[in-house]
Enzyme design. Structure first.
Site, mmCIF file in Angstrom:
data_model
loop_
_atom_site.group_PDB
_atom_site.id
_atom_site.type_symbol
_atom_site.label_atom_id
_atom_site.label_comp_id
_atom_site.label_asym_id
_atom_site.label_seq_id
_atom_site.Cartn_x
_atom_site.Cartn_y
_atom_site.Cartn_z
ATOM 1 N N LYS A 80 106.647 49.161 44.420
ATOM 2 C CA LYS A 80 105.487 50.050 44.507
ATOM 3 C C LYS A 80 105.956 51.375 45.090
ATOM 4 O O LYS A 80 106.798 51.384 46.003
ATOM 5 C CB LYS A 80 104.432 49.384 45.404
ATOM 6 C CG LYS A 80 103.124 50.167 45.547
ATOM 7 C CD LYS A 80 102.120 49.387 46.408
ATOM 8 C CE LYS A 80 100.788 50.109 46.544
ATOM 9 N NZ LYS A 80 99.791 49.320 47.313
ATOM 10 N N SER A 155 95.204 48.671 45.254
ATOM 11 C CA SER A 155 95.973 49.846 44.909
ATOM 12 C C SER A 155 97.312 49.534 44.223
ATOM 13 O O SER A 155 97.915 50.442 43.657
ATOM 14 C CB SER A 155 96.259 50.659 46.172
ATOM 15 O OG SER A 155 97.071 49.909 47.065
ATOM 16 N N SER A 179 94.924 44.977 48.364
ATOM 17 C CA SER A 179 95.631 45.690 47.295
ATOM 18 C C SER A 179 96.739 44.934 46.584
ATOM 19 O O SER A 179 97.268 45.432 45.590
ATOM 20 C CB SER A 179 96.211 46.989 47.833
ATOM 21 O OG SER A 179 95.217 47.965 47.836
HETATM 22 N N1 GLN Z 1 90.711 48.941 48.367
HETATM 23 C C1 GLN Z 1 90.942 49.045 49.772
HETATM 24 C C2 GLN Z 1 90.976 50.501 50.168
HETATM 25 O O1 GLN Z 1 90.730 51.300 49.340
HETATM 26 C C3 GLN Z 1 92.215 48.356 50.136
HETATM 27 C C4 GLN Z 1 93.416 49.138 49.758
HETATM 28 C C5 GLN Z 1 94.692 48.447 50.120
HETATM 29 O O2 GLN Z 1 94.739 47.241 50.388
HETATM 30 N N2 GLN Z 1 95.733 49.233 50.204
HETATM 31 O O3 GLN Z 1 91.218 50.850 51.260
#
Ligand code: GLN
Length: 488
Positions: A80, A155, A179
């Site tokens: 990532k 994400s 995410s």
């Molecule tokens: N969707 C959540 C956020 O927007 C979690 C994101 C993540 O786990 N990096 O913060």
């Protein structure tokens, strides 16, 4: 022979490498070809490191020939784009870091490379990992291979889409509120988020430091177990890394589920859950029961507060972490600034996207004098209550099971105008982050041709139990083998 290398899991590739059926160069070439033909439609990669990958593959083959094969020798991996990679672009999917090249490797990257893994490239993601749909990326959204009009989740959407489309058997991800697990669920892949502190955060660009944790997205739990064994372990460069021995995660997979106590949270099957997802998850639970698990209801009375709590704690930490991007030390620098203050404002104004700005504003607000007690402190107290709920529950059960996400993949654009609806995508996953617990999502069905994930949460350092349970479930179904059309 080489035609089907992309369909093999890491474990299968390791066997073929070991007995000389093919080389790491064969695998790397085959996957780079796949990336070349499919990435245009998916946008799963920000950077493809073809040249470096081929050179690393050659080195891996040579190391094997001379009897020096590490545990991941010659096996492909995608990182990532939140993990720092020396001499390779690390953008965090932000204009702010559009040209950033890190002088060092993240510990996760280094450990995998030292074990012999070959990095194919860096995957697309939500900007600074803020999002649940991969639509906040400065480099554009990622498309879900199961339906190109749908989001792969976020994400870590690029990692999930790349694994689902068989462009790589494995990719790293990070999970601050879901995410890794949510995109895994939405793409029919396996997503493992370890216990907070199990894997070093060194070199992983910080979003919310008390919640962020690195993990993997793979096609099988065996692969996830194998990678966790390499990634996990103490790192003196991360002050929250925990010094606990790393078990052999693969060795524990074959235990029977007889007597395993599986907790169900009743509220997680309420109206918020898509009906068809609910049916698929209940079937998965029935299968666990048939394998000898004992299902019981558990009560987590404060869990409904997890999303609001998260959206105070995470923005607060992000506003502090992202203050380092000021246009001076590194990152985007605005041209023609009038003075220092103007330079800060313009660089940050131009460098960050809308969602990141929303988080920074929320974060500075909840931390500001006069509001700190009412919001931030209160959220920390509620976080403690949620963690206590889990602690009590794990006195009676070994894992807690449910749906990873409330719905299957949604259309791109469907939630972009409504942040609250988007934030609810992680309603079932965020609790584990607030409490620092490990979680895994495994494929458990298809609804209208789109994957559904079974979510398992374990006690602190309960990765072995989680992986064992997920693996036994996986052995009894073929949801992991389901491949989106056109990607065979
Ligand atoms: N969707 C959540 C956020 O927007 C979690 C994101 C993540 O786990 N990096 O913060």
């Amino acid at each position: 022979m080489s035609q089907d290398l992309h369909l093999q899991t890491l474990t299968q590739l390791a066997v073929g490498l070991g007995n000389g059926t093919f080389s790491s160069v064969d695998i790397t070439e085959a996957l780079l070809d796949r990336i070349e033909s499919h990435n245009g439609a998916l946008n799963a990669f920000i950077t493809v490191t073809a040249e470096q990958a081929l050179a690393d593959a050659q080195r891996a083959d040579a190391a094997r020939a001379s009897g020096n094969a590490g545990p991941l020798n010659g096996l492909p991996i995608v990182h990532k784009d939140i993990f720092c990679t020396r001499d390779v672009l690390t953008t965090c999917a932000s204009r702010m870091l559009e040209n950033f090249v890190s002088p060092y490797d993240a510990t996760v990257v280094r450990r995998m490379a030292e074990a012999g893994a070959v990095m194919l490239g860096k995957s697309n993601m939500d900007e600074f990992a803020m999002g649940s749909s991969n639509e906040t990326s400065y480099f554009g959204p990622v498309m879900n291979p199961w339906n190109l009009e749908c989001s792969p989740g976020g994400s870590s959407g690029g990692s999930a889409a790349a694994v689902a489309a068989r462009l790589t058997p494995a990719a790293t991800g990070t999970d601050t509120g879901g995410s890794i697990r949510q995109p895994a669920a939405l793409t029919g892949t396996v997503g493992l988020k370890p216990t907070y502190g199990r894997v070093s955060r060194y070199g992983m660009i910080a979003f919310a430091s008390s919640l962020d944790q690195a993990g993997v997205i793979t096609r099988s739990t065996t692969d996830a177990a194998m990678l966790l064994g390499v990634m996990a372990g103490f790192d003196e460069r991360d002050s929250t890394s925990i010094n606990q021995p790393v078990p052999d995660y693969v060795a524990g997979l074959d235990k029977s589920l007889k007597g395993l106590r599986v907790g169900i949270v009743r509220q997680h099957f309420d109206a918020g859950l898509d009906e068809n997802c609910g049916v698929a998850v209940k079937e998965a639970l029935a299968l666990l029961e048939a394998q000898g698990a004992i299902l019981t209801e558990v009560d987590l009375p404060n869990l409904e507060l997890s999303v609001p709590t998260y959206y105070v704690v995470a923005p607060a930490e992000c506003s502090s972490n992202l203050s380092r991007f000021d246009g001076v030390r590194f990152g985007h620098r605005a041209k023609d600034a009038e003075d220092l203050f103007d330079l800060y404002c313009r660089s940050r104004g131009e460098g960050f996207g809308a969602e990141v700005k929303r988080r920074i504003m929320t974060g500075t607000y909840v931390l500001s004098a006069g509001y700190y007690d009412a919001y931030y402190l209160k959220a920390q107290q509620v976080r403690q209550l949620i963690a206590d709920d889990f602690r009590k529950a794990f006195a009676d059960v070994d894992v807690i099971a449910g749906s990873t996400a409330p719905t299957p993949a949604f259309k791109l654009g469907a939630k972009t105008d409504d942040p609250i609806t988007m934030y609810l995508s992680d309603i079932y996953t965020i609790g584990a982050n607030l409490a620092g617990l490990p979680g895994i999502s495994v494929p458990c069905g298809l609804v209208d041709g789109l994957p559904v994930g079974l979510h398992l949460v374990g006690a602190h350092f309960g990765e072995e139990t989680l992986l064992n349970c997920a693996h036994q479930y996986e052995q009894a179904t073929d949801w992991n083998d389901a491949c989106p059309e056109g990607y065979q």
